[in-house]
Design a protein around this motif. Structure first.
Motif, mmCIF file in Angstrom:
data_model
loop_
_atom_site.group_PDB
_atom_site.id
_atom_site.type_symbol
_atom_site.label_atom_id
_atom_site.label_comp_id
_atom_site.label_asym_id
_atom_site.label_seq_id
_atom_site.Cartn_x
_atom_site.Cartn_y
_atom_site.Cartn_z
ATOM 1 N N THR A 31 0.816 -1.225 0.000
ATOM 2 C CA THR A 31 0.000 0.000 0.000
ATOM 3 C C THR A 31 0.846 1.269 0.000
ATOM 4 O OG1 THR A 31 -0.141 -0.138 2.421
ATOM 5 C CG2 THR A 31 -1.943 -1.128 1.149
ATOM 6 N N PRO A 58 3.658 1.599 -3.223
ATOM 7 C CA PRO A 58 3.132 2.113 -4.495
ATOM 8 C C PRO A 58 2.780 3.598 -4.432
ATOM 9 C CG PRO A 58 2.150 -0.009 -3.985
ATOM 10 C CD PRO A 58 2.904 0.418 -2.760
ATOM 11 N N LEU A 59 2.243 4.044 -3.282
ATOM 12 C CA LEU A 59 1.930 5.462 -3.133
ATOM 13 C C LEU A 59 3.199 6.300 -3.194
ATOM 14 C CD1 LEU A 59 -0.128 7.683 -2.578
ATOM 15 C CD2 LEU A 59 0.143 7.230 -0.118
ATOM 16 N N GLN A 116 4.460 6.655 -6.700
ATOM 17 C CA GLN A 116 3.702 7.675 -7.426
ATOM 18 C C GLN A 116 4.142 9.072 -7.021
ATOM 19 O OE1 GLN A 116 -0.495 7.544 -6.608
ATOM 20 N NE2 GLN A 116 -1.028 8.929 -8.272
ATOM 21 N N GLN A 170 9.799 5.719 -12.353
ATOM 22 C CA GLN A 170 9.511 5.045 -13.616
ATOM 23 C C GLN A 170 9.732 3.544 -13.519
ATOM 24 O OE1 GLN A 170 12.296 7.607 -15.731
ATOM 25 N NE2 GLN A 170 10.609 8.288 -17.046
ATOM 26 N N ARG A 181 0.310 -4.151 -7.198
ATOM 27 C CA ARG A 181 -0.117 -3.050 -8.061
ATOM 28 C C ARG A 181 0.737 -1.832 -7.724
ATOM 29 N NH1 ARG A 181 -4.517 -5.928 -6.533
ATOM 30 N NH2 ARG A 181 -5.899 -6.712 -8.187
ATOM 31 N N ALA A 182 1.826 -1.681 -8.458
ATOM 32 C CA ALA A 182 2.786 -0.633 -8.132
ATOM 33 C C ALA A 182 2.525 0.674 -8.870
ATOM 34 C CB ALA A 182 4.207 -1.111 -8.448
ATOM 35 N N GLY A 183 1.790 0.636 -9.976
ATOM 36 C CA GLY A 183 1.550 1.841 -10.753
ATOM 37 C C GLY A 183 2.692 2.197 -11.680
ATOM 38 N N CYS A 184 3.752 1.376 -11.703
ATOM 39 C CA CYS A 184 4.879 1.570 -12.608
ATOM 40 C C CYS A 184 5.537 0.202 -12.794
ATOM 41 C CB CYS A 184 5.881 2.588 -12.052
ATOM 42 S SG CYS A 184 6.747 2.061 -10.557
#
Length: 381
Positions: free
Chosen positions: A84, A87-88, A91, A96, A108-111
């Motif tokens: 949690t 990943p935040l 961001q 990258q 779910r890392a967002g990258c």
């Protein structure tokens, strides 16, 4: 970021243990090498435990160092934060690529995510792990192989086992051999050897060295039994010094109880980092009869200290030792025979010490960092 700019990479260093054991050596060595190219080849952000802030700030003047929440010093909290909070953070810093250096990674890392899987022994040597640890790491490895954009491993043996046992995609695995800090691990002076001997209370007695975790996979009980059989009838039997404090193996105490009373076995626990060259390089033999390793950093560090090494030809160990080390099996009788042969052959010990010292020079953290940089560029594209 423009297309030609270095990738902005967030490295999660919160899994580094306070004792700077295996994962600590890896992360510290990698970051030390990346520090030399920070700003040119990589735009680096490191999140670490608060106890490591000063270390990494000093090591990486060109990087952004961020303290993790204090609670992540405890493993359950760290694993929850990884899914949690990490990943935040990725961001927030505009990462990258996110690199997770110890088996697990955010789902779910967002990258793009890269993860280091250090070994496959949870599958190849399952009997040497307790059920909870085996279950956790097997699940973590499977998840990382499935979810990470690229997986970094420290040996071809580990890559091949992941492909063979788990049907991993070979096109997404990069082999980055570990390096060794050739300043910290070096051929010791006579004074360094004498200082360690004095600290251990050895006096003029020679010794066989073991340095590593006290885990069943390291095969310490059979080393103790093999050493006792190899030296029991000698006029001046060398001691056995089993150093290192991490892990636990009940069988070690049973093996110790079998040692004849006239032999000397020392278990000093952790040794100071500065004492390791004198300890390893001052030994007649550095013995490491492991059932299997993902890489084998302890034998590389011993080689860098000009110690003659006795190990096993299991999994990655021949990739590290090559022809510069002596090999034995995991069985106590064979360990006894091969150790005795080395103790009786000073010429061979000296030749192995030189060969290992020369071979260790081929393993650098800069080479490892280059593979990581290439993996991050592939993950980013």
């Amino acid at each position: 970021m423009t297309a030609g700019s270095p990738p902005r990479v967030l490295i999660d260093a919160t899994s580094v243990p306070a004792d700077r054991g295996g994962v600590g050596r890896y992360v510290d060595g990698l970051l030390g090498a990346l520090g030399k190219v920070c700003g040119t080849s990589v735009d680096l952000v490191v999140v670490s435990l608060r106890t490591d802030l000063e270390r990494y700030t000093r090591m990486l003047p060109g990087a952004e160092i961020i303290p993790a929440p204090a609670a992540v010093a405890h493993r359950p909290a760290r694993l929850a934060w990884e899914q949690t909070g990490l990943p935040l953070l990725a961001q927030q810093v505009g990462a990258q690529v996110l690199h997770s250096p110890f088996y697990t990674c955010p789902l779910r890392a967002g990258c793009p995510v890269t993860v280091t899987v250090h070994d496959a022994t949870f599958f190849t040597e399952p009997e040497h792990y307790d059920k909870s640890r085996r279950t956790f790491f097997r699940s973590a490895i499977r998840t990382s192989l499935r979810r990470a954009d690229r997986v970094i491993v420290p040996s071809k043996a580990t890559r091949d086992e992941l492909i063979r046992l788990l049907d991993a995609d070979p096109t997404r695995i990069d082999v980055a051999y570990h390096g060794v800090d050739h300043v910290a691990f070096h051929a010791p002076s006579a004074e360094e050897k004498a200082r360690v001997r004095a600290r251990l209370g050895l006096g003029s007695q020679s010794y066989v060295a073991f340095l590593g975790a006290k885990e069943p996979r390291k095969n310490v009980p059979n080393l103790i039994r093999g050493w006792a059989r190899a030296v029991a009838d000698r006029h001046q039997p060398p001691a056995l010094v089993v150093a290192g404090g991490q892990g636990h193996d009940d069988e070690i105490d049973r093996a110790v109880a079998e040692v004849p009373s006239h032999l000397r076995l020392l278990r000093p626990g952790y040794l100071r980092y500065a004492d390791l060259p004198g300890f390893l390089g001052g030994a007649l033999v550095s013995a490491y009869p492991s059932y299997g390793e993902g890489f084998g950093l302890p034998i590389l560090e011993a080689m860098a200290c000009a110690a003659p090494v006795l190990t096993t030809p299991r999994l990655s160990l021949p990739e590290v030792g090559g022809e510069a080390v002596a090999y034995t099996s995991e069985a106590p009788d064979q360990i006894a025979a091969d150790l005795a042969a080395l103790l009786d052959d000073e010429h061979r010990r000296l030749a192995l010490a030189q060969a290992g010292f020369d071979r260790a020079k081929e393993f650098t953290w800069q080479s490892s960092a280059d593979v990581h940089l290439a993996a991050w560029s592939r993950a980013r594209s």
